[in-house]
Motif scaffolding. Structure first.
Motif, PDB file in Angstrom:
ATOM      1  N   MET A 354      93.863  -0.906 -96.099  1.00  0.00           N
ATOM      2  CA  MET A 354      93.253  -1.571 -94.951  1.00  0.00           C
ATOM      3  C   MET A 354      93.623  -0.879 -93.643  1.00  0.00           C
ATOM      4  O   MET A 354      92.781  -0.727 -92.741  1.00  0.00           O
ATOM      5  CB  MET A 354      93.678  -3.040 -94.920  1.00  0.00           C
ATOM      6  CG  MET A 354      93.086  -3.872 -96.051  1.00  0.00           C
ATOM      7  SD  MET A 354      93.413  -5.641 -95.905  1.00  0.00           S
ATOM      8  CE  MET A 354      95.163  -5.657 -96.258  1.00  0.00           C
ATOM      9  N   ALA A 355      94.878  -0.426 -93.528  1.00  0.00           N
ATOM     10  CA  ALA A 355      95.282   0.265 -92.304  1.00  0.00           C
ATOM     11  C   ALA A 355      94.604   1.622 -92.164  1.00  0.00           C
ATOM     12  O   ALA A 355      94.163   2.021 -91.076  1.00  0.00           O
ATOM     13  CB  ALA A 355      96.801   0.429 -92.272  1.00  0.00           C
ATOM     14  N   SER A 356      94.485   2.351 -93.273  1.00  0.00           N
ATOM     15  CA  SER A 356      93.848   3.672 -93.206  1.00  0.00           C
ATOM     16  C   SER A 356      92.348   3.567 -92.971  1.00  0.00           C
ATOM     17  O   SER A 356      91.732   4.529 -92.488  1.00  0.00           O
ATOM     18  CB  SER A 356      94.124   4.445 -94.496  1.00  0.00           C
ATOM     19  OG  SER A 356      93.590   3.759 -95.615  1.00  0.00           O
ATOM     20  N   SER A 357      91.725   2.422 -93.287  1.00  0.00           N
ATOM     21  CA  SER A 357      90.303   2.258 -93.008  1.00  0.00           C
ATOM     22  C   SER A 357      90.025   2.298 -91.513  1.00  0.00           C
ATOM     23  O   SER A 357      89.033   2.890 -91.058  1.00  0.00           O
ATOM     24  CB  SER A 357      89.802   0.935 -93.598  1.00  0.00           C
ATOM     25  OG  SER A 357      89.949   0.918 -94.997  1.00  0.00           O
ATOM     26  N   VAL A 358      90.917   1.702 -90.731  1.00  0.00           N
ATOM     27  CA  VAL A 358      90.755   1.731 -89.275  1.00  0.00           C
ATOM     28  C   VAL A 358      90.916   3.149 -88.747  1.00  0.00           C
ATOM     29  O   VAL A 358      90.136   3.620 -87.913  1.00  0.00           O
ATOM     30  CB  VAL A 358      91.761   0.772 -88.616  1.00  0.00           C
ATOM     31  CG1 VAL A 358      91.613   0.798 -87.104  1.00  0.00           C
ATOM     32  CG2 VAL A 358      91.569  -0.648 -89.148  1.00  0.00           C
ATOM     33  N   LEU A 359      91.920   3.864 -89.252  1.00  0.00           N
ATOM     34  CA  LEU A 359      92.138   5.244 -88.807  1.00  0.00           C
ATOM     35  C   LEU A 359      90.981   6.149 -89.215  1.00  0.00           C
ATOM     36  O   LEU A 359      90.554   7.018 -88.435  1.00  0.00           O
ATOM     37  CB  LEU A 359      93.447   5.772 -89.387  1.00  0.00           C
ATOM     38  CG  LEU A 359      94.713   5.019 -88.973  1.00  0.00           C
ATOM     39  CD1 LEU A 359      95.932   5.606 -89.673  1.00  0.00           C
ATOM     40  CD2 LEU A 359      94.890   5.063 -87.461  1.00  0.00           C
ATOM     41  N   ALA A 360      90.452   5.955 -90.420  1.00  0.00           N
ATOM     42  CA  ALA A 360      89.314   6.768 -90.857  1.00  0.00           C
ATOM     43  C   ALA A 360      88.080   6.488 -90.021  1.00  0.00           C
ATOM     44  O   ALA A 360      87.295   7.395 -89.731  1.00  0.00           O
ATOM     45  CB  ALA A 360      89.026   6.508 -92.338  1.00  0.00           C
ATOM     46  N   LEU A 361      87.897   5.235 -89.623  1.00  0.00           N
ATOM     47  CA  LEU A 361      86.754   4.899 -88.773  1.00  0.00           C
ATOM     48  C   LEU A 361      86.870   5.560 -87.401  1.00  0.00           C
ATOM     49  O   LEU A 361      85.884   6.083 -86.861  1.00  0.00           O
ATOM     50  CB  LEU A 361      86.655   3.379 -88.623  1.00  0.00           C
ATOM     51  CG  LEU A 361      85.447   2.861 -87.838  1.00  0.00           C
ATOM     52  CD1 LEU A 361      84.147   3.296 -88.504  1.00  0.00           C
ATOM     53  CD2 LEU A 361      85.497   1.349 -87.720  1.00  0.00           C
ATOM     54  N   PHE A 362      88.070   5.580 -86.837  1.00  0.00           N
ATOM     55  CA  PHE A 362      88.278   6.260 -85.560  1.00  0.00           C
ATOM     56  C   PHE A 362      88.025   7.766 -85.697  1.00  0.00           C
ATOM     57  O   PHE A 362      87.420   8.380 -84.815  1.00  0.00           O
ATOM     58  CB  PHE A 362      89.700   6.020 -85.054  1.00  0.00           C
ATOM     59  CG  PHE A 362      89.915   4.636 -84.521  1.00  0.00           C
ATOM     60  CD1 PHE A 362      88.856   3.895 -84.014  1.00  0.00           C
ATOM     61  CD2 PHE A 362      91.183   4.062 -84.528  1.00  0.00           C
ATOM     62  CE1 PHE A 362      89.044   2.629 -83.516  1.00  0.00           C
ATOM     63  CE2 PHE A 362      91.383   2.781 -84.034  1.00  0.00           C
ATOM     64  CZ  PHE A 362      90.309   2.054 -83.525  1.00  0.00           C
ATOM     65  N   ARG A 363      88.474   8.350 -86.796  1.00  0.00           N
ATOM     66  CA  ARG A 363      88.245   9.777 -87.024  1.00  0.00           C
ATOM     67  C   ARG A 363      86.759  10.076 -87.151  1.00  0.00           C
ATOM     68  O   ARG A 363      86.256  11.058 -86.608  1.00  0.00           O
ATOM     69  CB  ARG A 363      88.984  10.218 -88.287  1.00  0.00           C
ATOM     70  CG  ARG A 363      88.772  11.678 -88.648  1.00  0.00           C
ATOM     71  CD  ARG A 363      89.380  12.600 -87.629  1.00  0.00           C
ATOM     72  NE  ARG A 363      89.188  13.998 -87.976  1.00  0.00           N
ATOM     73  CZ  ARG A 363      89.683  15.003 -87.305  1.00  0.00           C
ATOM     74  NH1 ARG A 363      90.425  14.778 -86.235  1.00  0.00           N
ATOM     75  NH2 ARG A 363      89.463  16.249 -87.669  1.00  0.00           N
ATOM     76  N   TYR A 364      86.040   9.231 -87.859  1.00  0.00           N
ATOM     77  CA  TYR A 364      84.609   9.436 -88.039  1.00  0.00           C
ATOM     78  C   TYR A 364      83.867   9.282 -86.718  1.00  0.00           C
ATOM     79  O   TYR A 364      82.914  10.013 -86.434  1.00  0.00           O
ATOM     80  CB  TYR A 364      84.078   8.447 -89.078  1.00  0.00           C
ATOM     81  CG  TYR A 364      82.668   8.742 -89.528  1.00  0.00           C
ATOM     82  CD1 TYR A 364      82.427   9.761 -90.432  1.00  0.00           C
ATOM     83  CD2 TYR A 364      81.589   8.008 -89.054  1.00  0.00           C
ATOM     84  CE1 TYR A 364      81.148  10.038 -90.857  1.00  0.00           C
ATOM     85  CE2 TYR A 364      80.306   8.276 -89.476  1.00  0.00           C
ATOM     86  CZ  TYR A 364      80.090   9.294 -90.381  1.00  0.00           C
ATOM     87  OH  TYR A 364      78.815   9.573 -90.796  1.00  0.00           O
ATOM     88  N   LYS A 365      84.304   8.332 -85.902  1.00  0.00           N
ATOM     89  CA  LYS A 365      83.689   8.162 -84.583  1.00  0.00           C
ATOM     90  C   LYS A 365      83.927   9.390 -83.723  1.00  0.00           C
ATOM     91  O   LYS A 365      83.035   9.812 -82.966  1.00  0.00           O
ATOM     92  CB  LYS A 365      84.280   6.914 -83.914  1.00  0.00           C
ATOM     93  CG  LYS A 365      83.719   6.620 -82.525  1.00  0.00           C
ATOM     94  CD  LYS A 365      82.243   6.330 -82.568  1.00  0.00           C
ATOM     95  CE  LYS A 365      81.718   5.950 -81.189  1.00  0.00           C
ATOM     96  NZ  LYS A 365      80.249   5.744 -81.178  1.00  0.00           N
ATOM     97  N   THR A 366      85.085  10.006 -83.830  1.00  0.00           N
ATOM     98  CA  THR A 366      85.361  11.235 -83.089  1.00  0.00           C
ATOM     99  C   THR A 366      84.455  12.367 -83.543  1.00  0.00           C
ATOM    100  O   THR A 366      83.961  13.153 -82.729  1.00  0.00           O
ATOM    101  CB  THR A 366      86.832  11.638 -83.265  1.00  0.00           C
ATOM    102  OG1 THR A 366      87.670  10.555 -82.849  1.00  0.00           O
ATOM    103  CG2 THR A 366      87.167  12.878 -82.466  1.00  0.00           C
ATOM    104  N   GLU A 367      84.197  12.463 -84.840  1.00  0.00           N
ATOM    105  CA  GLU A 367      83.323  13.507 -85.348  1.00  0.00           C
ATOM    106  C   GLU A 367      81.889  13.301 -84.876  1.00  0.00           C
ATOM    107  O   GLU A 367      81.161  14.265 -84.621  1.00  0.00           O
ATOM    108  CB  GLU A 367      83.366  13.532 -86.882  1.00  0.00           C
ATOM    109  CG  GLU A 367      84.681  13.981 -87.450  1.00  0.00           C
ATOM    110  CD  GLU A 367      84.978  15.428 -87.114  1.00  0.00           C
ATOM    111  OE1 GLU A 367      84.033  16.241 -87.113  1.00  0.00           O
ATOM    112  OE2 GLU A 367      86.147  15.737 -86.840  1.00  0.00           O
ATOM    113  N   ILE A 368      81.436  12.061 -84.744  1.00  0.00           N
ATOM    114  CA  ILE A 368      80.076  11.796 -84.271  1.00  0.00           C
ATOM    115  C   ILE A 368      79.939  12.165 -82.802  1.00  0.00           C
ATOM    116  O   ILE A 368      78.938  12.749 -82.369  1.00  0.00           O
ATOM    117  CB  ILE A 368      79.707  10.318 -84.498  1.00  0.00           C
ATOM    118  CG1 ILE A 368      79.553  10.048 -85.993  1.00  0.00           C
ATOM    119  CG2 ILE A 368      78.423   9.955 -83.773  1.00  0.00           C
ATOM    120  CD1 ILE A 368      79.197   8.619 -86.304  1.00  0.00           C
ATOM    121  N   ASP A 369      80.946  11.828 -82.001  1.00  0.00           N
ATOM    122  CA  ASP A 369      80.884  12.135 -80.578  1.00  0.00           C
ATOM    123  C   ASP A 369      80.962  13.627 -80.303  1.00  0.00           C
ATOM    124  O   ASP A 369      80.574  14.082 -79.227  1.00  0.00           O
ATOM    125  CB  ASP A 369      82.023  11.428 -79.833  1.00  0.00           C
ATOM    126  CG  ASP A 369      81.865   9.913 -79.878  1.00  0.00           C
ATOM    127  OD1 ASP A 369      80.721   9.452 -80.092  1.00  0.00           O
ATOM    128  OD2 ASP A 369      82.874   9.201 -79.736  1.00  0.00           O
TER     129      ASP A 369
END
Length: 456
Positions: A354-369
């Motif tokens: 559950m904790a790594s899901s938040v970090l992965a979402l932030f990483r993916y958002k960085t890749e989109i931007d």
């Protein structure tokens, strides 16, 4: 002999008389063999030395370009025999109007020279190994190739023009096309549209490149050569952007860029990828071609992490179920040490998921931007940092499910021993404490490292 440093009037006159183009960019002096220069000149070749110290040769009469080092007498002899004997028997020389021949060395050994010919058409922007047709006509020629082949040949052409910018003049239409691509990309950055694909250039890139293209002096030959290279780099980015967003299942040719290093995976990196793949149960390989998938919000005109958000939500939901079931499992009576240890591990893995899901979402958002597309960036065969981070929620969830199922299995076959009616002995050894604490520390350290990497 060309000099890459500043050349005076006498040196420039001598370079012109020797049919050698020297581009005056700051660099150290280069000394060479005058006999080799005369031999090259006597055979009709012109040497072009670029600012990065790379060079190539062009034969204006035969319209032949080659990257083979003709200053080496043995290589010069091999190329001369190939052009005068074998090439004349294979095709008509010089090539038809609008075409030129490109000779490359595909020899594997150090001193081996194996010339291979390709045909270049600057008007059609194609490079092909097939000889030019006898019937001249753009429609007739382009009908021979599929859309995928056209994209590959265009990508090869811009890579060829980037490495050979001095002998072929750049048309005004090509310069206008590069400017239009930058203006279009800059408009999409300022006024987002309903197109799902992000622009190939960032706003700052668009401004700097447009100012750079406007600043070139058309009367200066050196400026024209640099302008040709900049335009080819811009259109190379556009070609790769088309491949990433509209043809992600088929990569572009890897040998299109002159001087690009071979993509060989070192043994240590291959062993590390194999180890990480085993520990992660092969899940990072699922994200090899899915790191750029996203959805588009038509109302706000912004790109959102739709698929990754759904994946993270599902992983968090299942991890919460496993966490609740594991807590309930630990409250059951007659648990031995192994079953209790697997229950603790299931709790740790599900919480980490559950904790790594938040970090992965932030990483993916960085890749989109990040709208910048890098040519030759993260390899397809290697496990990149982004793919590993985005696969961690599913990896920890899989280990949590495995630990929970292992605890259930041990509980079914191995329970606590009942010594009498009033006493139930629970063998809970001291190593179980250390195993849980060690696993907790390792998972905490992994989350800390992932949090640092996700911010980059």
């Amino acid at each position: 002999m060309p000099l890459l440093g500043h050349i005076g009037q006498k040196s420039a006159t001598r370079a012109k008389s020797n049919d050698i183009l020297a581009i005056p960019y700051p660099s150290g002096p280069v000394t060479g063999d005058l006999a080799a220069t005369r031999a090259i000149r006597s055979l009709g070749w012109t040497e072009y030395v670029l600012p990065d110290s790379s060079h190539y040769y062009y034969h204006a009469t035969q319209r032949i370009t080659t990257d083979i080092d003709l200053r080496n007498p043995k290589k010069l002899q091999v190329v001369t025999e190939y052009v005068e004997k074998k090439l004349l028997n294979e095709t008509t020389m010089p090539p038809p109007e609008g075409w030129e021949l490109w000779l490359k060395d595909v020899g594997v050994m150090r001193h081996e020279v194996v010339p291979v010919k390709s045909w270049v058409n600057h008007k059609l922007r194609i490079i092909t190994s097939e000889p030019p047709p006898i019937v001249v006509g753009e429609g007739v020629i382009m009908e021979r190739f599929s859309e995928d082949d056209k994209l590959d040949m265009e990508y090869r052409y811009w890579g060829y023009l980037e490495g050979h910018p001095a002998h072929a003049p750049l048309s005004s239409e090509t310069h206008t096309e590069a400017m239009d691509a930058l203006k279009w990309s800059y408009t999409d950055c300022l006024l987002p549209t309903v197109r799902p694909a992000p622009p190939p250039f960032a706003p700052q890139e668009c401004q700097e490149l447009m100012n750079l293209l406007r600043s070139f002096d058309s009367s200066s030959r050196n400026a024209v050569i640099v302008q040709t290279r900049v335009v080819s780099r811009v259109l190379l980015r556009v070609a790769q952007w088309r491949q990433i967003n509209y043809r992600p299942d088929k990569p572009l040719p890897r040998d299109a860029i002159k001087g690009a290093p071979e993509t060989r995976i070192p043994f240590r990196r291959a062993a590390l990828d194999f180890l990480v793949g085993c520990l992660c149960l092969g899940i990072p390989y699922i994200f090899l071609t899915r790191t750029r998938y996203h959805s588009f919000d038509e109302e706000s005109g912004l790109h959102t992490a739709g698929p990754m958000l759904m994946l993270s939500a599902c992983a968090c939901l299942v991890a919460a179920v496993i966490l609740s079931a594991s807590v309930t499992f630990l409250s059951l009576p007659q648990l031995d040490d192994v079953a209790r240890l697997t229950g603790f591990l299931a709790i740790l893995f599900s919480g980490t998921s559950m904790a790594s899901s938040v970090l992965a979402l932030f990483r993916y958002k960085t890749e989109i931007d990040r709208t910048i597309v890098y040519i030759g960036s993260e390899g397809f065969r290697q496990l990149s940092r982004t793919r590993v981070i985005m696969s961690l929620p599913l990896v920890f969830l899989a280990w949590a499910i495995a630990a929970f199922m292992t605890g259930i299995t041990f509980y079914a076959f191995r329970g606590a021993s009942v010594t009498n009616r009033m006493e139930v002995r629970h063998p809970f050894e001291s190593y179980t404490h250390w195993a849980v604490v060690g696993t907790l520390g390792a998972l905490g350290g992994m989350l800390f490292v992932v949090a640092l990497l996700a911010r980059r």
